[in-house]
Design a protein around this motif. Structure first.
Motif, short mmCIF file in Angstrom:
data_model
loop_
_atom_site.label_atom_id
_atom_site.label_comp_id
_atom_site.label_asym_id
_atom_site.label_seq_id
_atom_site.Cartn_x
_atom_site.Cartn_y
_atom_site.Cartn_z
N MET A 63 45.75 70.95 109.08
CA MET A 63 46.31 72.32 108.87
C MET A 63 45.24 73.22 109.48
N ALA A 64 45.46 74.52 109.61
CA ALA A 64 44.54 75.59 110.05
C ALA A 64 43.79 75.92 108.75
N LEU A 65 42.52 76.50 109.02
CA LEU A 65 41.65 76.83 107.90
C LEU A 65 42.54 77.83 106.81
N ALA A 66 43.05 78.79 107.26
CA ALA A 66 43.85 79.75 106.54
C ALA A 66 44.70 79.04 105.60
N THR A 67 45.42 78.36 106.12
CA THR A 67 46.36 77.47 105.40
C THR A 67 45.72 76.55 104.16
N TRP A 68 44.76 75.74 104.81
CA TRP A 68 44.03 74.82 103.74
C TRP A 68 43.30 75.83 102.65
N ARG A 69 42.79 76.91 103.07
CA ARG A 69 42.41 77.70 101.94
C ARG A 69 43.15 78.22 101.10
N LEU A 70 44.25 78.50 101.45
CA LEU A 70 45.44 78.85 100.72
C LEU A 70 45.63 77.79 99.54
N GLN A 71 45.76 76.56 100.16
CA GLN A 71 46.19 75.46 99.17
C GLN A 71 45.01 75.38 98.14
N VAL A 72 43.85 75.62 98.46
CA VAL A 72 42.57 75.48 97.46
C VAL A 72 42.85 76.67 96.43
N ARG A 73 43.29 77.89 96.96
CA ARG A 73 43.32 79.01 95.87
C ARG A 73 44.59 78.65 94.97
N LEU A 74 45.48 78.04 95.40
CA LEU A 74 46.70 77.90 94.60
C LEU A 74 46.42 76.71 93.75
N MET A 75 45.52 75.65 94.00
CA MET A 75 45.30 74.79 93.05
C MET A 75 44.24 75.44 92.09
N HIS A 76 43.55 76.25 92.47
CA HIS A 76 42.59 76.72 91.60
C HIS A 76 43.14 77.59 90.62
N ALA A 77 44.21 78.33 91.08
CA ALA A 77 45.16 79.23 90.26
C ALA A 77 45.92 78.38 89.12
N LEU A 78 46.18 77.14 89.56
CA LEU A 78 46.90 76.32 88.51
C LEU A 78 45.93 75.91 87.45
N SER A 79 44.73 75.68 87.86
CA SER A 79 43.72 75.29 86.85
C SER A 79 43.33 76.42 85.85
N LEU A 80 43.25 77.56 86.44
CA LEU A 80 42.93 78.89 85.66
C LEU A 80 43.98 79.07 84.77
N LEU A 81 45.26 79.18 85.14
CA LEU A 81 46.45 79.04 84.42
C LEU A 81 46.76 78.14 83.21
N HIS A 82 46.49 77.13 83.46
CA HIS A 82 46.30 76.00 82.35
C HIS A 82 45.23 76.14 81.52
N ALA A 83 44.27 76.71 81.90
CA ALA A 83 43.01 77.10 81.10
C ALA A 83 43.28 78.22 80.32
N GLY A 84 44.35 79.18 80.31
CA GLY A 84 44.73 80.39 79.72
C GLY A 84 44.36 81.65 79.99
N HIS A 85 43.84 81.62 81.26
CA HIS A 85 43.47 83.06 81.96
C HIS A 85 44.75 83.78 82.52
N SER A 86 44.55 85.03 82.28
CA SER A 86 45.98 85.84 82.43
C SER A 86 46.37 85.76 84.07
#
Length: 262
Positions: free
Chosen positions: A195-218
């Motif tokens: 995948m292109a860099l922009a798509t790959w970076r988006l996947q990283v951000r979404l994965m990190h978002a899931l981690s933060l949501l599960h950790a209780g962040h707003s």
């Protein structure tokens, strides 16, 4: 803290143990002779193999085939069950994957956790173990992963982005980090990751978002924490990727804000 090597993992074809890691813990790259099924009870783990990085939030499990080198990183306190399975058993997955854990599989793992290591293979315990083995290949895959490159120059870029998902550096900057020209970097990055860099970076951000949501962040703090300039932009891309806005995702998974109790 006991490690898997402290247990008699070969006494039966399937052996289970419970474990926990503190926030910030890194279990460096290693491999097991047996297949490993890790079922997350609380906290979020990032499991990295030489081919991909996977996010393991609570109530999901990761399957790691025997011999696959992997590393585990924890942003918060983590509790999990580990099931070690004889690789000679048939019909088990051949590749790493994260999957949704059904109520049945959750109950089976919980029951097997109560068994003695030398459980009766011919009796009730053995029947429960065999039912778990039958159910594992049936579990639906949860697509929470990003491909990792083998090229050391691209890998350096990817690790830097994973460490700071909110970074807004452009492709010219990352090409310079890799010591490549822009066109060469673009071509090799896509060849290495699919995948292109922009798509790959988006996947990283979404994965990190899931981690933060599960950790209780707003939702707001997650949006800005992963580099979005507005909550609405983050909500839109999250909805397109996971089929529901982050607020609904929190409610569906019964996620509690930081500082609250169940």
């Amino acid at each position: 803290m006991k490690r898997s090597q402290d247990y008699p993992l070969t006494i039966r074809p399937v052996v289970t143990l419970s474990d926990e890691y503190p926030a910030g813990y890194v279990d460096p790259f290693h491999a097991h002779e047996r297949a490993q099924l890790s079922f997350s009870l609380s906290g979020v783990q990032a499991v990295t193999t030489e081919a991909a990085t996977y996010v393991l939030p609570p109530n999901r499990a990761i399957w790691i085939p025997p011999g696959v080198r992997h590393q585990t990183q924890c942003r918060e306190n983590v509790k999990f069950y580990a099931v070690y399975i004889d690789p000679m058993l048939d019909n088990l997955p051949k590749e790493c994957r994260v999957f949704e854990v059904s109520d049945l599989v959750r109950a089976l793992i919980g029951e097997i956790m109560t068994f003695n290591f030398a459980y009766d293979e011919a009796g009730r315990e053995g029947q429960i173990v065999r039912l778990l083995l039958d159910e594992i290949p049936r579990m639906p895959t949860a697509n929470i992963q990003i491909p990792m490159p083998s090229d050391s120059r691209i890998l350096r870029v990817c690790n830097m982005i994973i460490d700071n998902p909110g970074d807004h550096s452009d492709i010219d900057y990352w090409a310079s980090v890799a010591n490549m020209g822009r066109r060469t970097f673009t071509r090799i990055f896509k060849n290495q990751t699919g995948m292109a860099l922009a798509t790959w970076r988006l996947q990283v951000r979404l994965m990190h978002a899931l981690s933060l949501l599960h950790a209780g962040h707003s939702v707001t703090s997650v949006a800005y924490g992963i580099g979005y300039e507005s909550v609405s932009a983050f909500t839109s891309i999250f909805h397109r990727s996971f089929g529901a806005p982050p607020s609904h995702y929190r409610a569906e998974h019964n996620l509690k804000p930081q500082g609250t109790t169940a």
